[in-house]
Design a protein around this motif. Structure first.
Motif, PDB file in Angstrom:
ATOM      1  N   HIS A   5      -9.667   1.474  -5.272  1.00  0.00           N
ATOM      2  CA  HIS A   5      -9.239   0.461  -6.244  1.00  0.00           C
ATOM      3  C   HIS A   5      -8.198  -0.484  -5.663  1.00  0.00           C
ATOM      4  O   HIS A   5      -8.007  -1.590  -6.168  1.00  0.00           O
ATOM      5  CB  HIS A   5      -8.682   1.144  -7.502  1.00  0.00           C
ATOM      6  CG  HIS A   5      -7.407   1.894  -7.273  1.00  0.00           C
ATOM      7  ND1 HIS A   5      -7.380   3.141  -6.674  1.00  0.00           N
ATOM      8  CD2 HIS A   5      -6.111   1.572  -7.541  1.00  0.00           C
ATOM      9  CE1 HIS A   5      -6.123   3.561  -6.593  1.00  0.00           C
ATOM     10  NE2 HIS A   5      -5.334   2.640  -7.111  1.00  0.00           N
ATOM     11  N   LEU A   6      -7.537  -0.065  -4.584  1.00  0.00           N
ATOM     12  CA  LEU A   6      -6.534  -0.926  -3.960  1.00  0.00           C
ATOM     13  C   LEU A   6      -7.159  -2.079  -3.176  1.00  0.00           C
ATOM     14  O   LEU A   6      -6.462  -3.050  -2.856  1.00  0.00           O
ATOM     15  CB  LEU A   6      -5.646  -0.102  -3.021  1.00  0.00           C
ATOM     16  CG  LEU A   6      -4.839   1.017  -3.673  1.00  0.00           C
ATOM     17  CD1 LEU A   6      -4.039   1.774  -2.615  1.00  0.00           C
ATOM     18  CD2 LEU A   6      -3.902   0.464  -4.743  1.00  0.00           C
TER      19      LEU A   6
ATOM     20  N   GLN B  40      -4.550  -4.583  -4.529  1.00  0.00           N
ATOM     21  CA  GLN B  40      -3.426  -4.918  -3.644  1.00  0.00           C
ATOM     22  C   GLN B  40      -3.798  -5.965  -2.594  1.00  0.00           C
ATOM     23  O   GLN B  40      -3.141  -6.070  -1.559  1.00  0.00           O
ATOM     24  CB  GLN B  40      -2.894  -3.660  -2.956  1.00  0.00           C
ATOM     25  CG  GLN B  40      -2.213  -2.682  -3.891  1.00  0.00           C
ATOM     26  CD  GLN B  40      -1.050  -3.299  -4.662  1.00  0.00           C
ATOM     27  OE1 GLN B  40      -0.977  -3.175  -5.882  1.00  0.00           O
ATOM     28  NE2 GLN B  40      -0.153  -3.972  -3.969  1.00  0.00           N
TER      29      GLN B  40
ATOM     30  N   LEU C 205       0.828  -1.221   0.000  1.00  0.00           N
ATOM     31  CA  LEU C 205       0.000   0.000   0.000  1.00  0.00           C
ATOM     32  C   LEU C 205       0.859   1.266   0.000  1.00  0.00           C
ATOM     33  O   LEU C 205       0.395   2.330  -0.403  1.00  0.00           O
ATOM     34  CB  LEU C 205      -0.939  -0.004   1.203  1.00  0.00           C
ATOM     35  CG  LEU C 205      -1.998  -1.104   1.216  1.00  0.00           C
ATOM     36  CD1 LEU C 205      -2.869  -0.995   2.458  1.00  0.00           C
ATOM     37  CD2 LEU C 205      -2.857  -1.066  -0.043  1.00  0.00           C
TER      38      LEU C 205
ATOM     39  N   ASP D  23      -9.151   6.209   0.706  1.00  0.00           N
ATOM     40  CA  ASP D  23      -8.843   7.223  -0.304  1.00  0.00           C
ATOM     41  C   ASP D  23      -8.567   6.624  -1.677  1.00  0.00           C
ATOM     42  O   ASP D  23      -8.674   7.314  -2.696  1.00  0.00           O
ATOM     43  CB  ASP D  23      -7.631   8.048   0.136  1.00  0.00           C
ATOM     44  CG  ASP D  23      -7.903   8.871   1.379  1.00  0.00           C
ATOM     45  OD1 ASP D  23      -9.095   9.141   1.657  1.00  0.00           O
ATOM     46  OD2 ASP D  23      -6.938   9.236   2.081  1.00  0.00           O
ATOM     47  N   HIS D  24      -8.199   5.348  -1.699  1.00  0.00           N
ATOM     48  CA  HIS D  24      -7.853   4.665  -2.955  1.00  0.00           C
ATOM     49  C   HIS D  24      -8.602   3.331  -3.016  1.00  0.00           C
ATOM     50  O   HIS D  24      -8.007   2.259  -2.881  1.00  0.00           O
ATOM     51  CB  HIS D  24      -6.340   4.432  -3.035  1.00  0.00           C
ATOM     52  CG  HIS D  24      -5.518   5.676  -2.943  1.00  0.00           C
ATOM     53  ND1 HIS D  24      -5.205   6.449  -4.033  1.00  0.00           N
ATOM     54  CD2 HIS D  24      -4.959   6.296  -1.863  1.00  0.00           C
ATOM     55  CE1 HIS D  24      -4.482   7.491  -3.649  1.00  0.00           C
ATOM     56  NE2 HIS D  24      -4.317   7.420  -2.336  1.00  0.00           N
TER      57      HIS D  24
ATOM     58  N   ARG E 217      -0.677   4.341   1.349  1.00  0.00           N
ATOM     59  CA  ARG E 217      -1.955   4.787   0.791  1.00  0.00           C
ATOM     60  C   ARG E 217      -3.121   4.192   1.584  1.00  0.00           C
ATOM     61  O   ARG E 217      -3.082   3.045   2.007  1.00  0.00           O
ATOM     62  CB  ARG E 217      -2.056   4.379  -0.680  1.00  0.00           C
ATOM     63  CG  ARG E 217      -1.052   5.086  -1.581  1.00  0.00           C
ATOM     64  CD  ARG E 217      -1.040   4.473  -2.968  1.00  0.00           C
ATOM     65  NE  ARG E 217      -0.501   3.119  -2.952  1.00  0.00           N
ATOM     66  CZ  ARG E 217      -0.389   2.348  -4.042  1.00  0.00           C
ATOM     67  NH1 ARG E 217      -0.813   2.810  -5.216  1.00  0.00           N
ATOM     68  NH2 ARG E 217       0.119   1.131  -3.945  1.00  0.00           N
ATOM     69  N   SER E 218      -4.166   4.966   1.737  1.00  0.00           N
ATOM     70  CA  SER E 218      -5.357   4.540   2.468  1.00  0.00           C
ATOM     71  C   SER E 218      -6.325   3.840   1.526  1.00  0.00           C
ATOM     72  O   SER E 218      -6.562   4.294   0.393  1.00  0.00           O
ATOM     73  CB  SER E 218      -6.033   5.763   3.103  1.00  0.00           C
ATOM     74  OG  SER E 218      -7.361   5.484   3.454  1.00  0.00           O
ATOM     75  N   LEU E 219      -6.927   2.752   1.999  1.00  0.00           N
ATOM     76  CA  LEU E 219      -7.947   2.069   1.209  1.00  0.00           C
ATOM     77  C   LEU E 219      -9.187   2.939   1.043  1.00  0.00           C
ATOM     78  O   LEU E 219      -9.880   2.854   0.026  1.00  0.00           O
ATOM     79  CB  LEU E 219      -8.304   0.730   1.856  1.00  0.00           C
ATOM     80  CG  LEU E 219      -7.192  -0.316   1.877  1.00  0.00           C
ATOM     81  CD1 LEU E 219      -7.635  -1.545   2.663  1.00  0.00           C
ATOM     82  CD2 LEU E 219      -6.787  -0.722   0.463  1.00  0.00           C
TER      83      LEU E 219
END
Length: 380
Positions: A353-354, A358, A343, A350-351, A346-348
């Motif tokens: 699609h991850l 991911q 990640l 805020d993102h 990165r925050s799930l």
């Protein structure tokens, strides 16, 4: 929400308390190596795999049958949000040998289990070398509305040339009593905060010869929202199971001491469990997502956290959710699955699609443990 049944009886006298104050590293840093893209290559494309456990001998050794190990894993088709996999979980059998992994499909036929989903457990090859027992959690009830009800079942099978199979009819082995163990049957709930009665893990105590299962449970003598415990049930000579007093409780500290299991090494009993930062109570020092453990001279305890805090191995600080649900084999090898990895801060939220992009959904790289009394560390 349907609240779990709680009976504020007295706490069992012999239960050991887990009250970690900090999580300082032991002699060796407990952080695991970073997961790579190569590690996250799926075994079964299009299928998520998590919570894994081996077919093991009664003494805990992993079974090697005609050059292969047999592993049971929870499985579900890919969802855009992998969190939905828990609502479609089936136990799948895979094997690994010199030629890599083979898929043997779902263990139980469609609509043959007692639950609407199948959650984690354990599997043992009995000393006759032929009879296999699979222990598992039935979540919800087949044909009924969705719920988080959890019940413990066992089903007998046989070890054949293609691994364990020829399964019989699952039978419930033991029920929560509502006095020591919460009867877990909520209709809804938040991840990490539902009550538990699940994860039956086989153990034959070498000191007594008695057979047990360890249980992820919730303390019925407390109405604290964070009331996780490790429970136990014992097999009698007549084939019935009896619920025993819990071994460890984390009331006011943590809600989930998941997938507890015991291995015996050098005359000591090592009890391991997994937990996550989010399941620690507010205001209590939160440990990392990791493998935790305690040690005792006998199964009944008293249990002392290993390494002072109980922390054995943790995800790296820069990737705190990369792996989860650790299982220690009788050989001291630790398995888990790849959760949300890579990640890079990165925050799930805020993102989104991850969530899918991911998520690993496949077995993680294994590692071995070094045992030295009340110190358990990652082996070099």
């Amino acid at each position: 929400m349907n609240m779990p049944e709680v009976n504020l009886a007295a706490q069992p006298a012999a239960v050991s308390a887990w009250r970690p104050q900090s999580y300082a590293p032991a002699e060796r840093a407990p952080e695991l190596a970073l997961v790579t893209a190569a590690d996250a290559t799926p075994i079964l494309p299009g299928i998520d795999l998590w919570d894994n456990w081996p077919l093991a001998h009664e003494d805990g050794r992993t079974v090697e049958h005609e050059g292969r190990q047999y592993w049971f894993m929870l499985s579900a088709p890919h969802f855009a949000d992998p969190g939905l996999r828990h609502d479609a979980a089936r136990i799948r059998l895979l094997s690994t040998g010199a030629d890599g992994w083979r898929d043997h499909g779902n263990v139980l036929p469609d609509n043959a289990g007692p639950g609407s989903r199948e959650w984690a457990g354990s599997a043992v090859l009995h000393d006759d070398g032929r009879t296999v027992t699979l222990f598992f959690t039935a979540a919800g009830r087949l044909g009924e509305a969705h719920s988080f009800e959890q019940r413990l079942f066992a089903v007998r099978g046989e070890l054949g040339s293609d691994g364990p199979g020829n399964w019989g009819i699952p039978a419930e082995i033991v029920k929560a009593d509502g006095r020591r163990y919460v009867i877990a049957r909520e209709t809804d709930g938040k991840p990490g905060l539902i009550k538990a009665f699940r994860d039956p893990a086989w153990l034959r105590d070498p000191a007594t010869g008695k057979c047990h299962v360890l249980i992820t449970g919730s303390a019925a003598w407390s109405d604290d929202e964070y009331n996780g415990l490790v429970g136990i049930a014992t097999l009698a000579d007549d084939g019935s199971w009896t619920l025993g007093d819990p071994l460890i409780e984390a009331v006011g500290v943590n809600n989930e001491l998941e997938r507890p299991h015991v291995i015996v090494r050098d005359g000591l009993y090592y009890l391991f469990w997994s937990t996550q930062s989010r399941t620690f109570a507010p205001g209590w020092p939160a440990g990392p997502n990791g493998l935790y453990g305690a040690v005792a001279a006998r199964l009944e305890g008293p249990w002392t956290p290993v390494n002072g805090s109980g922390l054995v191995a943790a995800n790296p600080a820069q990737e705190p959710t990369q792996c989860y649900s650790w299982w220690t084999t009788g050989e001291g090898e630790v398995w888990s699955f790849i959760d949300h990895w890579g990640l890079q801060g990165r925050s799930l939220n805020d993102h989104p699609h991850l969530l899918r992009g991911q998520f690993g959904g496949t077995p993680a790289p294994t590692f071995r443990l070094h045992f030295a009394g009340d110190q358990v560390t990652i082996a070099d």
